[in-house]
Design an enzyme around this catalytic site. Structure first.
Site, PDB file in Angstrom:
ATOM      1  N   HIS A   1       0.844  -1.812   0.275  1.00 16.74           N
ATOM      2  CA  HIS A   1       0.228   0.244   0.130  1.00 16.74           C
ATOM      3  C   HIS A   1       1.091   1.470   0.008  1.00 16.74           C
ATOM      4  CE1 HIS A   1      -3.422   2.293   1.375  1.00 16.74           C
ATOM      5  NE2 HIS A   1      -2.740   3.621   2.051  1.00 16.74           N
ATOM      6  N   GLU A   2       1.721   1.577   0.413  1.00 16.53           N
ATOM      7  CA  GLU A   2       3.000   2.657   0.939  1.00 16.53           C
ATOM      8  C   GLU A   2       3.367   2.952  -0.567  1.00 16.53           C
ATOM      9  OE1 GLU A   2       2.718   4.867   2.810  1.00 16.53           O
ATOM     10  OE2 GLU A   2       1.043   3.750   4.538  1.00 16.53           O
TER      11      GLU A   2
ATOM     12  N   HIS B   1       1.180   4.301  -3.243  1.00 14.32           N
ATOM     13  CA  HIS B   1       1.871   5.885  -3.282  1.00 14.32           C
ATOM     14  C   HIS B   1       2.843   6.272  -3.427  1.00 14.32           C
ATOM     15  CE1 HIS B   1      -1.910   6.423  -0.623  1.00 14.32           C
ATOM     16  NE2 HIS B   1      -1.496   6.064   1.134  1.00 14.32           N
TER      17      HIS B   1
ATOM     18  N   GLU C   1      -6.319   7.356  -1.163  1.00 14.51           N
ATOM     19  CA  GLU C   1      -6.011   5.689  -0.153  1.00 14.51           C
ATOM     20  C   GLU C   1      -7.119   4.736  -0.420  1.00 14.51           C
ATOM     21  OE1 GLU C   1      -4.749   5.771   3.018  1.00 14.51           O
ATOM     22  OE2 GLU C   1      -3.675   6.628   2.939  1.00 14.51           O
TER      23      GLU C   1
END
Length: 290
Positions: free
Chosen positions: A137-138, A141, A211
């Site tokens: 997930h990070e 980003h 998100e």
């Protein structure tokens, strides 16, 4: 997968810098008239420069994050290295924050200058599969190039909160400019209340949708949507139990809102509801979202 970013985020970053710059200038005008507006404009120009080049270092220093190498945490390092390969990204700097709050965030102005920070709490709470979902997930980003948006927002919001606090003290000690100068004590108190809310609203405008995007693209990087879904369920409970000190201006950086359930944090949350995020991930794993 290619490492290119989302072109819309270039516009979002410009919009964010412009909006927060205008808020700073408006607050400066109310605090000090033309002179205050000029000072605020110079401050905003300096912050645009600093936030672009150094905001990641500021945030990492704020949480006393320590850079770690492979020998320090080999399992975590291996997870990050494998996922960066899957995402076609350069290896980011890896940082450790010694706090029981289970959370993580990514920062940096570009994939070549990125950092991923994890807390002691998240490393202790999650197993390797769940931690992989969080790291993916990070890294999403980072690949989407929206970490710059987050760190710029944190830097500017911090400055706006400081100016708002100055307005509060000016009102308390009767330093408003009065009828002839324009700004009354009531006006200063309004600035103290409205400016931080305006900063949070701007953060919300650029934070919630990213998100969802990072959840989806992160699940694709890891190839395991349920790893992140399981992690989010654990993090939701873990953050609610945690009483770690968190700067509200940086709350939007984390994978899970660290202020969850506190005061007005739900109303002004920069994160979408965890239940919705988990439901979408389950839909990716098991079929269409109902």
């Amino acid at each position: 997968m290619k490492g290119g970013g989302n072109p819309m985020n270039t516009f979002k970053t410009f919009f964010l810098m412009l909006a927060l710059t205008l808020i700073l200038i408006a607050v400066g005008n109310l605090l000090g008239g033309t002179q205050g507006m000029v000072i605020a404009f110079v401050l905003a120009a300096a912050m645009n420069f600093v936030s672009y080049w150094f905001s990641d270092k500021i945030v990492l220093a704020m949480y006393r994050a320590k850079k770690i190498e492979q020998d320090d945490m080999p399992e975590l390092y291996s997870i990050v290295r494998n996922l960066t390969g899957a995402a076609s990204l350069p290896m980011p700097g890896l940082y450790f924050i010694d706090t029981p709050m289970p959370n993580a965030f990514a920062t940096g102005r570009s994939p070549k200058h990125a950092a991923v920070a994890v807390t002691k709490g998240i490393v202790d709470l999650l197993d390797a599969r769940e931690l992989s979902g969080v790291i993916a997930h990070e890294l999403s980003h980072v690949r989407n190039r929206d970490v710059l948006i987050s760190t710029v927002a944190a830097t500017f919001a911090g400055a706006i909160f400081i100016l708002a606090r100055m307005a509060q003290f000016a009102a308390i000690f009767g330093r408003g400019r009065g009828r002839s100068g324009g700004t009354s004590v009531i006006g200063l108190l309004l600035v103290a209340v409205v400016a931080p809310i305006a900063a949070v609203i701007v953060q919300m405008a650029v934070s919630r949708s990213r998100e969802y995007q990072a959840d989806v693209s992160g699940a694709r990087i890891s190839g395991d949507p349920m790893s992140l879904a399981h992690a989010l369920k654990k993090l939701q409970a873990g953050v609610q139990r945690s009483r770690a000190e968190v700067n509200p201006t940086t709350a939007h950086l984390f994978i899970v809102n660290p202020l969850s359930g506190r005061s007005l944090s739900v109303l002004f949350s920069t994160h979408p509801p965890l239940e919705d995020r988990i439901r979408r991930l389950e839909g990716m794993a098991y079929g269409p979202i109902s």
